[in-house]
Design a protein around this motif. Structure first.
Motif, PDB file in Angstrom:
ATOM      1  N   LEU A   7       5.470  12.733   4.824  1.00  0.00           N
ATOM      2  CA  LEU A   7       5.561  13.137   3.414  1.00  0.00           C
ATOM      3  C   LEU A   7       5.784  14.639   3.350  1.00  0.00           C
ATOM      4  N   LEU A   8       6.820  15.021   2.612  1.00  0.00           N
ATOM      5  CA  LEU A   8       7.133  16.440   2.427  1.00  0.00           C
ATOM      6  C   LEU A   8       6.714  16.847   1.020  1.00  0.00           C
ATOM      7  N   MET A   9       5.830  17.851   0.927  1.00  0.00           N
ATOM      8  CA  MET A   9       5.413  18.342  -0.390  1.00  0.00           C
ATOM      9  C   MET A   9       6.131  19.666  -0.653  1.00  0.00           C
ATOM     10  N   THR A  25       0.858  -1.193   0.000  1.00  0.00           N
ATOM     11  CA  THR A  25       0.000   0.000   0.000  1.00  0.00           C
ATOM     12  C   THR A  25       0.891   1.240   0.000  1.00  0.00           C
ATOM     13  N   ALA A  26       0.428   2.237  -0.736  1.00  0.00           N
ATOM     14  CA  ALA A  26       1.220   3.456  -0.857  1.00  0.00           C
ATOM     15  C   ALA A  26       1.002   4.335   0.369  1.00  0.00           C
ATOM     16  N   LEU A  27       1.983   5.206   0.644  1.00  0.00           N
ATOM     17  CA  LEU A  27       1.821   6.198   1.713  1.00  0.00           C
ATOM     18  C   LEU A  27       0.704   7.176   1.331  1.00  0.00           C
ATOM     19  N   GLY A  75     -15.233  27.535  -8.004  1.00  0.00           N
ATOM     20  CA  GLY A  75     -16.550  27.875  -8.525  1.00  0.00           C
ATOM     21  C   GLY A  75     -16.935  26.878  -9.597  1.00  0.00           C
ATOM     22  N   LYS A  76     -17.229  27.390 -10.786  1.00  0.00           N
ATOM     23  CA  LYS A  76     -17.652  26.493 -11.870  1.00  0.00           C
ATOM     24  C   LYS A  76     -16.478  25.985 -12.700  1.00  0.00           C
ATOM     25  N   VAL A  77     -15.297  26.561 -12.429  1.00  0.00           N
ATOM     26  CA  VAL A  77     -14.140  26.172 -13.246  1.00  0.00           C
ATOM     27  C   VAL A  77     -13.402  25.016 -12.603  1.00  0.00           C
ATOM     28  N   GLU A  78     -13.362  23.905 -13.295  1.00  0.00           N
ATOM     29  CA  GLU A  78     -12.671  22.745 -12.756  1.00  0.00           C
ATOM     30  C   GLU A  78     -11.180  22.845 -13.096  1.00  0.00           C
ATOM     31  N   ALA A  79     -10.338  22.896 -12.062  1.00  0.00           N
ATOM     32  CA  ALA A  79      -8.894  23.039 -12.284  1.00  0.00           C
ATOM     33  C   ALA A  79      -8.202  21.684 -12.286  1.00  0.00           C
ATOM     34  N   VAL A  80      -8.749  20.728 -11.540  1.00  0.00           N
ATOM     35  CA  VAL A  80      -8.199  19.370 -11.511  1.00  0.00           C
ATOM     36  C   VAL A  80      -9.326  18.426 -11.912  1.00  0.00           C
ATOM     37  N   LYS A  81      -9.087  17.671 -12.991  1.00  0.00           N
ATOM     38  CA  LYS A  81     -10.197  16.982 -13.665  1.00  0.00           C
ATOM     39  C   LYS A  81     -10.102  15.470 -13.580  1.00  0.00           C
ATOM     40  N   GLY A  82      -9.923  14.966 -12.354  1.00  0.00           N
ATOM     41  CA  GLY A  82      -9.904  13.512 -12.211  1.00  0.00           C
ATOM     42  C   GLY A  82      -8.510  12.944 -12.363  1.00  0.00           C
ATOM     43  N   ILE A  83      -7.646  13.234 -11.391  1.00  0.00           N
ATOM     44  CA  ILE A  83      -6.271  12.703 -11.478  1.00  0.00           C
ATOM     45  C   ILE A  83      -6.069  11.608 -10.425  1.00  0.00           C
ATOM     46  N   SER A  84      -5.236  10.642 -10.778  1.00  0.00           N
ATOM     47  CA  SER A  84      -4.890   9.552  -9.869  1.00  0.00           C
ATOM     48  C   SER A  84      -3.378   9.400  -9.865  1.00  0.00           C
ATOM     49  N   PHE A  85      -2.812   9.306  -8.671  1.00  0.00           N
ATOM     50  CA  PHE A  85      -1.376   9.026  -8.578  1.00  0.00           C
ATOM     51  C   PHE A  85      -1.054   8.496  -7.189  1.00  0.00           C
ATOM     52  N   ARG A  86       0.145   7.970  -7.031  1.00  0.00           N
ATOM     53  CA  ARG A  86       0.517   7.427  -5.727  1.00  0.00           C
ATOM     54  C   ARG A  86       1.967   7.719  -5.398  1.00  0.00           C
ATOM     55  N   VAL A  87       2.233   7.761  -4.107  1.00  0.00           N
ATOM     56  CA  VAL A  87       3.600   7.963  -3.618  1.00  0.00           C
ATOM     57  C   VAL A  87       3.884   6.862  -2.604  1.00  0.00           C
ATOM     58  N   GLU A  88       4.897   6.057  -2.883  1.00  0.00           N
ATOM     59  CA  GLU A  88       5.304   5.006  -1.944  1.00  0.00           C
ATOM     60  C   GLU A  88       6.287   5.583  -0.933  1.00  0.00           C
ATOM     61  N   GLU A  89       6.327   4.958   0.223  1.00  0.00           N
ATOM     62  CA  GLU A  89       7.247   5.418   1.252  1.00  0.00           C
ATOM     63  C   GLU A  89       8.691   5.396   0.745  1.00  0.00           C
ATOM     64  N   GLY A  90       9.444   6.465   1.018  1.00  0.00           N
ATOM     65  CA  GLY A  90      10.850   6.541   0.629  1.00  0.00           C
ATOM     66  C   GLY A  90      11.078   7.044  -0.787  1.00  0.00           C
ATOM     67  N   GLN A  91      10.002   7.207  -1.551  1.00  0.00           N
ATOM     68  CA  GLN A  91      10.154   7.667  -2.938  1.00  0.00           C
ATOM     69  C   GLN A  91      10.211   9.193  -3.043  1.00  0.00           C
ATOM     70  N   GLY A 125      15.944   9.131   3.560  1.00  0.00           N
ATOM     71  CA  GLY A 125      14.703   8.367   3.712  1.00  0.00           C
ATOM     72  C   GLY A 125      13.434   9.195   3.714  1.00  0.00           C
ATOM     73  N   THR A 126      13.545  10.520   3.502  1.00  0.00           N
ATOM     74  CA  THR A 126      12.334  11.350   3.483  1.00  0.00           C
ATOM     75  C   THR A 126      11.552  11.081   2.192  1.00  0.00           C
ATOM     76  N   THR A 127      10.246  10.922   2.333  1.00  0.00           N
ATOM     77  CA  THR A 127       9.373  10.737   1.172  1.00  0.00           C
ATOM     78  C   THR A 127       8.939  12.119   0.689  1.00  0.00           C
ATOM     79  N   ILE A 128       9.036  12.351  -0.619  1.00  0.00           N
ATOM     80  CA  ILE A 128       8.846  13.713  -1.140  1.00  0.00           C
ATOM     81  C   ILE A 128       7.940  13.719  -2.367  1.00  0.00           C
ATOM     82  N   LEU A 129       6.988  14.638  -2.349  1.00  0.00           N
ATOM     83  CA  LEU A 129       6.192  14.926  -3.548  1.00  0.00           C
ATOM     84  C   LEU A 129       6.637  16.298  -4.041  1.00  0.00           C
ATOM     85  N   LEU A 130       7.267  16.307  -5.219  1.00  0.00           N
ATOM     86  CA  LEU A 130       7.950  17.500  -5.711  1.00  0.00           C
ATOM     87  C   LEU A 130       7.244  18.052  -6.941  1.00  0.00           C
ATOM     88  N   VAL A 131       6.809  19.302  -6.853  1.00  0.00           N
ATOM     89  CA  VAL A 131       6.265  19.998  -8.021  1.00  0.00           C
ATOM     90  C   VAL A 131       7.351  20.940  -8.521  1.00  0.00           C
TER      91      VAL A 131
END
Ligand code: ATP
Ligand code: MG
Length: 238
Positions: free
Chosen positions: A158-160, A2-4, A15-31, A187-193
């Motif tokens: 998790l660090l974003m 199972t993912a973190l 409002g009426k403007v959809e900015a995120v339109k159905g996204i799926s993703f995962r982050v595993e521990e340590g990644q 060993g820090t798990t990171i979600l990087l934009v």
């Protein structure tokens, strides 16, 4: 396994403007997982939603075994999800050290906080030298270090990081990316934009490309570095 973090068909609207339109993703521990994509693709909106600052209109966010969609932001931090926001948002009139300690605002373990403050200064010696200086007088790169160090002060699972290299000189950008690599090695798990796709993909175990609210492509960092469409659109190659 199972993912973190597991995000499933997430939708977010202003409002009426959809900015995120159905996204799926995962982050595993340590990644290290990176989200890259053009301006306005919905990357910051996604991170704000994970942090509880925006409410999703649909979809599921599962983090460390909990559903996050209806949990308030301060409790999400307490669950171990820390956010170093786009634009840094440090408190300019407070000192460097006061900013750091705000990152530990939920904690009561004075010794642990002192240890983590020391660790932050070891990671960023520049911040130690400037610990009593008003944070607003730091350079852009130093403010980025402070935003990252502050996020680490809650000992996150998790660090974003939202665009840590934005507006920095090439040398400072390298330094920040080297620190991300150092955190990963520890060993820090990171979600990087990141807009700097080359640097982000070089670090990432897994990467997702976002375009106008959707994920258009995903793969390992090295796969996407080799992908022709990514090379053209995001790495500036012909
Ligand atoms: N508070 C808001 N109100 C209305 N629309 C917004 C708001 N914040 C963002 N948007 C819109 O949502 C879309 C996604 O914006 P977002 O900031 O998530 O993009 P991004 O991928 O982080 O872009 P960048 O790379 O420029 O930071 C954009 O079209 C933006 O104009
Ligand atoms: Mg953004």
């Amino acid at each position: 396994m199972t993912a973190l973090l597991e995000v499933d068909d997430l939708r977010v609207a202003y409002g009426k403007v959809e900015a995120v339109k159905g996204i799926s993703f995962r982050v595993e521990e340590g990644q290290v997982v990176t989200l890259i994509g053009t301006n306005g693709a919905g990357k910051t909106t996604t991170l704000h939603t994970l942090s509880g600052l925006l409410a999703p209109s649909a979809g599921r966010i599962r983090f460390a075994g909990r559903d996050l969609e209806r949990i308030p932001a301060h409790q999400i931090v307490a669950l171990g999800l820390a956010h170093s926001p786009e634009g840094r948002h440090i408190f300019p009139r407070l000192t460097v050290e006061e900013n750091l300690l705000l990152g530990a605002f939920l904690r009561r373990d004075a010794e642990g906080i002192a240890d983590d403050t020391e660790r932050a200064y070891t990671l960023f010696p520049r911040l130690r030298e400037r610990r009593t200086q008003a944070a607003g007088t730091l350079s852009g790169g130093e403010q980025q270090m402070l935003a990252m160090a502050r996020a680490l002060m809650c000992r996150p699972k998790l660090l974003m990081l939202d665009e840590p290299s934005m507006g920095l000189s090439p040398i400072m950008m390298k330094k920040i990316m080297a620190t991300v690599a150092e955190l990963k090695a520890g060993g820090t798990t990171i979600l990087l934009v990141e807009q700097n796709a080359r640097a982000a993909l070089a670090l990432a175990d897994h990467a997702y490309v976002m375009e106008t609210g959707r994920i258009s492509l995903s793969g390992s960092g090295s796969d996407l570095l080799d992908d022709d469409s990514v090379r053209k659109a995001y790495l500036g190659e012909d």
